[in-house]
Design a protein around this motif. Structure first.
Motif, PDB file in Angstrom:
ATOM      1  N   ARG A 183      20.801  29.144  37.843  1.00  0.00           N
ATOM      2  CA  ARG A 183      21.108  28.260  36.540  1.00  0.00           C
ATOM      3  C   ARG A 183      19.831  28.313  35.655  1.00  0.00           C
ATOM      4  O   ARG A 183      19.727  28.484  34.516  1.00  0.00           O
ATOM      5  CB  ARG A 183      21.441  26.965  37.073  1.00  0.00           C
ATOM      6  CG  ARG A 183      22.845  26.807  37.128  1.00  0.00           C
ATOM      7  CD  ARG A 183      23.212  25.384  37.417  1.00  0.00           C
ATOM      8  NE  ARG A 183      23.853  24.680  36.504  1.00  0.00           N
ATOM      9  CZ  ARG A 183      24.562  23.260  36.241  1.00  0.00           C
ATOM     10  NH1 ARG A 183      24.339  22.577  37.348  1.00  0.00           N
ATOM     11  NH2 ARG A 183      25.129  23.055  35.380  1.00  0.00           N
ATOM     12  N   ALA A 184      18.566  28.080  36.231  1.00  0.00           N
ATOM     13  CA  ALA A 184      17.268  27.954  35.663  1.00  0.00           C
ATOM     14  C   ALA A 184      17.027  29.115  35.167  1.00  0.00           C
ATOM     15  O   ALA A 184      16.484  29.346  33.777  1.00  0.00           O
ATOM     16  CB  ALA A 184      16.134  27.711  36.602  1.00  0.00           C
ATOM     17  N   ALA A 212      16.003  37.091  19.357  1.00  0.00           N
ATOM     18  CA  ALA A 212      17.022  37.560  18.193  1.00  0.00           C
ATOM     19  C   ALA A 212      16.346  36.955  16.735  1.00  0.00           C
ATOM     20  O   ALA A 212      16.222  37.853  15.788  1.00  0.00           O
ATOM     21  CB  ALA A 212      18.267  37.178  18.359  1.00  0.00           C
ATOM     22  N   ASP A 213      15.780  36.001  16.835  1.00  0.00           N
ATOM     23  CA  ASP A 213      15.222  35.103  15.733  1.00  0.00           C
ATOM     24  C   ASP A 213      13.837  36.245  15.341  1.00  0.00           C
ATOM     25  O   ASP A 213      13.681  36.230  14.040  1.00  0.00           O
ATOM     26  CB  ASP A 213      14.770  33.650  16.266  1.00  0.00           C
ATOM     27  CG  ASP A 213      15.971  32.750  16.105  1.00  0.00           C
ATOM     28  OD1 ASP A 213      16.937  33.112  15.532  1.00  0.00           O
ATOM     29  OD2 ASP A 213      15.698  31.797  16.546  1.00  0.00           O
ATOM     30  N   LEU A 245       8.908  31.449  25.652  1.00  0.00           N
ATOM     31  CA  LEU A 245       8.147  32.461  26.261  1.00  0.00           C
ATOM     32  C   LEU A 245       7.195  32.004  27.511  1.00  0.00           C
ATOM     33  O   LEU A 245       7.485  32.354  28.552  1.00  0.00           O
ATOM     34  CB  LEU A 245       7.274  33.492  25.575  1.00  0.00           C
ATOM     35  CG  LEU A 245       6.326  34.500  26.223  1.00  0.00           C
ATOM     36  CD1 LEU A 245       7.174  35.283  27.048  1.00  0.00           C
ATOM     37  CD2 LEU A 245       5.466  35.035  25.432  1.00  0.00           C
ATOM     38  N   ALA A 246       6.496  30.674  27.061  1.00  0.00           N
ATOM     39  CA  ALA A 246       6.023  29.926  28.225  1.00  0.00           C
ATOM     40  C   ALA A 246       6.927  29.355  29.381  1.00  0.00           C
ATOM     41  O   ALA A 246       6.622  29.573  30.414  1.00  0.00           O
ATOM     42  CB  ALA A 246       5.283  28.830  27.808  1.00  0.00           C
ATOM     43  N   GLY A 247       7.931  28.890  28.751  1.00  0.00           N
ATOM     44  CA  GLY A 247       8.961  28.325  29.541  1.00  0.00           C
ATOM     45  C   GLY A 247       9.434  29.468  30.708  1.00  0.00           C
ATOM     46  O   GLY A 247       9.915  29.190  31.849  1.00  0.00           O
ATOM     47  N   SER A 248      10.011  30.593  30.043  1.00  0.00           N
ATOM     48  CA  SER A 248      10.716  31.577  30.741  1.00  0.00           C
ATOM     49  C   SER A 248       9.573  32.086  31.788  1.00  0.00           C
ATOM     50  O   SER A 248      10.019  32.288  32.798  1.00  0.00           O
ATOM     51  CB  SER A 248      10.826  32.629  29.883  1.00  0.00           C
ATOM     52  OG  SER A 248      12.103  32.317  28.938  1.00  0.00           O
ATOM     53  N   ARG A 258      17.730  31.336  26.516  1.00  0.00           N
ATOM     54  CA  ARG A 258      17.024  30.995  25.418  1.00  0.00           C
ATOM     55  C   ARG A 258      15.921  31.895  24.556  1.00  0.00           C
ATOM     56  O   ARG A 258      15.530  32.001  23.751  1.00  0.00           O
ATOM     57  CB  ARG A 258      16.067  29.809  25.949  1.00  0.00           C
ATOM     58  CG  ARG A 258      16.672  28.472  26.416  1.00  0.00           C
ATOM     59  CD  ARG A 258      17.407  27.723  25.202  1.00  0.00           C
ATOM     60  NE  ARG A 258      18.669  28.303  24.940  1.00  0.00           N
ATOM     61  CZ  ARG A 258      19.800  28.109  25.781  1.00  0.00           C
ATOM     62  NH1 ARG A 258      19.890  27.766  26.763  1.00  0.00           N
ATOM     63  NH2 ARG A 258      21.190  28.818  25.002  1.00  0.00           N
ATOM     64  N   ALA A 259      15.560  32.855  25.912  1.00  0.00           N
ATOM     65  CA  ALA A 259      14.761  34.033  25.560  1.00  0.00           C
ATOM     66  C   ALA A 259      15.560  35.030  24.568  1.00  0.00           C
ATOM     67  O   ALA A 259      15.097  35.536  23.613  1.00  0.00           O
ATOM     68  CB  ALA A 259      14.397  34.605  26.682  1.00  0.00           C
TER      69      ALA A 259
END
Length: 99
Positions: free
Chosen positions: A64-65, A78-79, A49-52, A72-73
């Motif tokens: 791409r980023a 899903a997890d 979440l922080a990276g997104s 990843r989000a």
């Protein structure tokens, strides 16, 4: 004597099917492993979440980023949904036992 409820585990089979655990309590070795994996998945979700958010705040971030952050989000979501379902089922089962 009622059958103990099944616990949805935080992983799937190689074919992507859900895995369940039948146990009388939450202190079995496999239950503790599932708890540890859930905790790691929650931590990972916070990092994703922080990276997104950082990627979305960067106006110069390329496609791409953004696609990487979204992928990843999606995995983290899903997890986290699997954990929510599993914990929700355990809470509901605990409520019905106390009545």
């Amino acid at each position: 004597m009622p059958t103990p409820p099944l616990r949805l585990l935080p992983w799937t089979t190689p074919e992507g099917k859900p895995c369940y655990l039948s146990t009388d309590g939450g202190q079995s070795r496999l239950s503790r492993l599932a708890d540890d994996i859930e905790a790691a998945q929650l931590d990972s979700g916070e990092q994703v979440l922080a990276g997104s958010r950082a990627v979305l705040a960067d106006r110069k971030a390329g496609e791409r980023a953004v696609r990487f952050a979204l992928a990843r989000a999606t995995e983290a979501l899903a997890d986290l949904l699997r954990i929510a379902v599993s914990r929700g089922e355990r809470v509901a089962e605990g409520d019905s036992r106390s009545r």
